[in-house]
Write an enzyme that holds these catalytic residues in place. Structure first.
Site, PDB file in Angstrom:
ATOM      1  N   MET A   1      -4.316  -3.988   0.803  1.00 30.85           N
ATOM      2  CA  MET A   1      -5.269  -4.503  -0.384  1.00 30.85           C
ATOM      3  C   MET A   1      -5.911  -5.551   0.011  1.00 30.85           C
ATOM      4  SD  MET A   1      -2.194  -5.649  -3.071  1.00 30.85           S
ATOM      5  CE  MET A   1      -0.979  -4.348  -3.684  1.00 30.85           C
ATOM      6  N   CYS A   2      -6.868  -5.822  -0.774  1.00 28.96           N
ATOM      7  CA  CYS A   2      -8.058  -6.810  -0.048  1.00 28.96           C
ATOM      8  C   CYS A   2      -7.785  -8.068   0.209  1.00 28.96           C
ATOM      9  CB  CYS A   2      -8.970  -7.070  -1.551  1.00 28.96           C
ATOM     10  SG  CYS A   2      -9.339  -5.687  -2.465  1.00 28.96           S
ATOM     11  N   GLN A   3      -8.777  -8.892   0.856  1.00 27.70           N
ATOM     12  CA  GLN A   3      -8.407 -10.057   1.138  1.00 27.70           C
ATOM     13  C   GLN A   3      -9.412 -11.060   0.823  1.00 27.70           C
ATOM     14  OE1 GLN A   3      -7.441 -11.198   5.163  1.00 27.70           O
ATOM     15  NE2 GLN A   3      -5.959  -9.380   5.514  1.00 27.70           N
TER      16      GLN A   3
ATOM     17  N   ASN B   1      -7.599 -10.081  -5.152  1.00 27.27           N
ATOM     18  CA  ASN B   1      -6.837  -9.243  -4.322  1.00 27.27           C
ATOM     19  C   ASN B   1      -5.528  -9.005  -4.917  1.00 27.27           C
ATOM     20  OD1 ASN B   1      -4.970  -8.369  -2.273  1.00 27.27           O
ATOM     21  ND2 ASN B   1      -4.599 -10.504  -1.486  1.00 27.27           N
TER      22      ASN B   1
END
Length: 259
Positions: free
Chosen positions: A1-3, A108
């Protein structure tokens, strides 16, 4: 996933050190290579930079590393796409106007079966669940408070009621700011620290770089840094609890409003 990466301070401060380590996770020390972005509040304005290229390869990211833009509230994001193609319109953070101020949001996570009805003027430009959640949040805040912006305690309480309904659809780590303060909500992973006098020498975990903050600050300065995973190896980071919403003002964590 994103940060995610956020900064909230009591005086305008640059984020070059933290962003240098954070950007390394955008395709070098981690696999978040589907775009990135950053937004700096300056007075009533916002400097907003996004790029669909990986942060590690983006000339715009190189500019941010070398240009010490000073701000009291900053939100940055590196993307690993779960919903929506790799495209500029799907890069966080997103920016909208509410109550005569710019609002900046980054997320996120991954929201499943999230299909809120949008009845107001807020509409997504891209096709991410994140931008949809942002539009829904602003719509609901305007519905609650009308054209009169609430005080921070009232806004804090409203978000504490609204966010669990979104988080019920999946992972919802997010940051939100209008330049007055910074809200951060954790579903799975967020950490923060507060740097203040006496300032330490900090060493990045993703890059061979250290800074002695005592040489570039005054004793009155205070800086809160919020990030998905700790950025430094020699500082004490505090983990958010799952489901926790924190409000940062002037580099300090504020107590939640009384029920």
């Amino acid at each position: 996933m994103c940060q995610l990466l956020g900064m909230n301070c009591n005086v305008p401060t640059d984020i070059v050190f933290s962003f240098t380590g954070f950007a390394m996770r955008g395709g070098h020390t981690d696999t978040h290579h589907d775009g990135w972005g950053i937004a700096f509040f300056e007075g009533a304005g916002v400097r907003h930079f996004v790029d669909h290229q990986a942060a590690i390869a983006s000339p715009v990211a190189e500019l941010i590393k070398r240009y010490p833009i000073k701000s009291r509230n900053v939100i940055a994001h590196i993307r690993k796409a779960t919903q929506g193609q790799v495209a500029l319109e799907n890069c966080h953070p997103f920016v909208r106007e509410l109550w005569g101020r710019y609002w900046v949001f980054a997320h996120n996570g991954d929201l499943k079966d999230f299909h809120p009805v949008l009845t107001g003027s807020y509409r997504p430009v891209g096709c991410t669940d994140s931008e949809l959640a942002f539009c829904y949040l602003l719509q609901e805040l305007h519905a609650r408070f009308g054209d009169a912006p609430p005080a921070l305690p009232q806004l804090h309480a409203a978000l504490a009621e609204l966010l669990p309904g979104i988080a019920a659809h999946g992972t919802f780590n997010m940051m939100l700011s209008s330049g007055e303060a910074l809200f951060a909500h954790c579903s799975t992973s967020l950490h923060y620290l507060v740097r203040q006098h006496p300032f330490p020498t900090a060493k990045l975990s993703d890059e061979d770089l250290s800074v002695d903050f005592s040489q570039v600050t005054t004793p009155q300065d205070r800086v809160a840094v919020i990030v998905t995973q700790p950025l430094t190896t020699n500082e004490q980071w505090t983990a958010f609890a799952p489901g926790e919403l924190k409000l940062f003002v002037d580099g300090m964590v504020q107590e939640p409003p009384a029920p």
